[in-house]
Design an enzyme around this catalytic site. Structure first.
Site, PDB file in Angstrom:
ATOM      1  N   ASN A  87       0.796  -1.220   0.000  1.00 34.93           N
ATOM      2  CA  ASN A  87       0.000   0.000   0.000  1.00 34.93           C
ATOM      3  C   ASN A  87       0.832   1.274   0.000  1.00 34.93           C
ATOM      4  O   ASN A  87       0.355   2.322  -0.439  1.00 34.93           O
ATOM      5  CB  ASN A  87      -0.918  -0.009   1.236  1.00 34.93           C
ATOM      6  CG  ASN A  87      -1.523   1.349   1.510  1.00 34.93           C
ATOM      7  OD1 ASN A  87      -2.442   1.789   0.827  1.00 34.93           O
ATOM      8  ND2 ASN A  87      -0.986   2.044   2.520  1.00 34.93           N
ATOM      9  N   SER A 139      -3.946   2.621  -8.686  1.00 35.17           N
ATOM     10  CA  SER A 139      -4.741   3.844  -8.719  1.00 35.17           C
ATOM     11  C   SER A 139      -5.489   3.913 -10.037  1.00 35.17           C
ATOM     12  O   SER A 139      -5.036   3.342 -11.046  1.00 35.17           O
ATOM     13  CB  SER A 139      -3.833   5.074  -8.575  1.00 35.17           C
ATOM     14  OG  SER A 139      -4.531   6.271  -8.892  1.00 35.17           O
ATOM     15  N   TYR A 152       3.736   9.613 -11.183  1.00 33.74           N
ATOM     16  CA  TYR A 152       2.821   8.848 -10.331  1.00 33.74           C
ATOM     17  C   TYR A 152       1.986   7.894 -11.180  1.00 33.74           C
ATOM     18  O   TYR A 152       1.835   6.709 -10.857  1.00 33.74           O
ATOM     19  CB  TYR A 152       1.923   9.804  -9.555  1.00 33.74           C
ATOM     20  CG  TYR A 152       0.912   9.133  -8.650  1.00 33.74           C
ATOM     21  CD1 TYR A 152       1.273   8.722  -7.365  1.00 33.74           C
ATOM     22  CD2 TYR A 152      -0.401   8.927  -9.072  1.00 33.74           C
ATOM     23  CE1 TYR A 152       0.349   8.121  -6.530  1.00 33.74           C
ATOM     24  CE2 TYR A 152      -1.334   8.320  -8.237  1.00 33.74           C
ATOM     25  CZ  TYR A 152      -0.956   7.923  -6.977  1.00 33.74           C
ATOM     26  OH  TYR A 152      -1.877   7.318  -6.146  1.00 33.74           O
ATOM     27  N   ALA A 154       2.679   6.685 -14.138  1.00 32.63           N
ATOM     28  CA  ALA A 154       3.542   5.636 -14.681  1.00 32.63           C
ATOM     29  C   ALA A 154       3.842   4.568 -13.637  1.00 32.63           C
ATOM     30  O   ALA A 154       3.831   3.363 -13.934  1.00 32.63           O
ATOM     31  CB  ALA A 154       4.841   6.249 -15.191  1.00 32.63           C
ATOM     32  N   LYS A 156       2.026   3.779 -10.964  1.00 31.22           N
ATOM     33  CA  LYS A 156       0.814   3.018 -10.663  1.00 31.22           C
ATOM     34  C   LYS A 156       0.430   2.099 -11.827  1.00 31.22           C
ATOM     35  O   LYS A 156      -0.077   0.992 -11.624  1.00 31.22           O
ATOM     36  CB  LYS A 156      -0.333   3.962 -10.321  1.00 31.22           C
ATOM     37  CG  LYS A 156      -0.161   4.684  -8.977  1.00 31.22           C
ATOM     38  CD  LYS A 156      -0.067   3.716  -7.818  1.00 31.22           C
ATOM     39  CE  LYS A 156      -0.182   4.404  -6.467  1.00 31.22           C
ATOM     40  NZ  LYS A 156      -0.041   3.445  -5.339  1.00 31.22           N
TER      41      LYS A 156
END
Length: 246
Positions: A87, A139, A152, A154, A156
């Site tokens: 996470n 995400s 971010y 890329a 995820k």
């Protein structure tokens, strides 16, 4: 109902937001919880004390998951593991041309290296015992992309591909690998940005609101349960209709 009695779960980024709610949910369901976050995350000790009220075992596993040596050190203390929840992550807005090498590298190290490092060490335990669940938090931006969040998005998106590939490799050995891809969620980070930001974000979704961390945690628990015993390589969107597959 303590449906995770005698199960062990390792949760990264457990100090706040989705990670915290996931830790609470597993504790309520009877699992032994390993709480991971950075040593500088001041709330982890408080969360441990809160979880102990549920009568379960709780261990702090403080360390940077982007550091492979530190991850090996943490997992060396665990004899067997049933569930890993990858996470840990963070959000940072910056335009592509203003993005530094370091900003790109740190984003990849926390999200992709962290997921890889923890999955590899958890896999050593799970493959040996012939069972296990890995749940990676991606995400909706890993599916949609977003301006000023290229790194971010890329990272995820990489987690999504990682999930599918690892599910194929480890499925024959009893280890199921899935991903939850949340949309906008009312985490402390979003709350700090003010109510106007949350309102603007909520307007992007058909349900016209953001998710609560507990709603993401509920799906994580489902994927870790026996009810999801024939699911692997799946990307479960908890996004208020922001992404509709089919």
């Amino acid at each position: 109902m303590r449906r995770f009695e005698n199960k062990k779960v390792f949760i990264t980024g457990a100090g706040s937001g989705i990670g915290k709610e996931t830790a609470i949910a597993f504790a309520r369901a009877g699992a032994k919880v390993y709480l991971n976050d950075l040593p500088t995350q001041q709330y982890v000790q408080q969360i441990k004390e809160e979880l102990l009220c549920h009568g379960v075992q709780v261990e702090l596993m403080l360390g940077d998951i982007s550091d492979a040596d530190k991850v090996r050190e943490m997992f060396a203390e665990i004899e067997n593991l049933d569930i890993l929840v990858n996470n840990a992550g963070f959000l940072q807005e910056v335009s592509m041309l203003e993005m530094s090498d370091r900003e790109w590298d740190v984003m990849m190290k926390v999200h992709l290296y962290g997921t890889f490092n923890c999955s590899r060490e958890a896999g050593r335990l799970m493959l040996n015992q012939g069972s296990g669940r890995i749940i990676n938090i991606s995400s909706d931006l890993g599916q949609l992309g977003c301006e000023r969040l290229v790194h971010y998005s890329a990272a995820k998106g990489g987690i999504i591909a990682f999930t599918k590939a690892l599910a194929r490799e480890w499925g024959p050995h009893g280890v199921l690998v899935n991903s939850v891809a949340p949309g906008g969620t009312m985490t402390p980070l979003v709350e700090r940005l003010g109510p106007n930001y949350a309102i603007e974000e909520a307007a992007k979704y058909p349900l016209k609101r953001l998710a609560y961390p507990s709603e993401i945690a509920n799906v994580i628990l489902f994927l870790a349960s026996e009810e999801a015993s024939f699911m692997t390589g799946q990307i479960i969107g908890v996004n208020g209709g922001g992404v509709m597959n089919g």
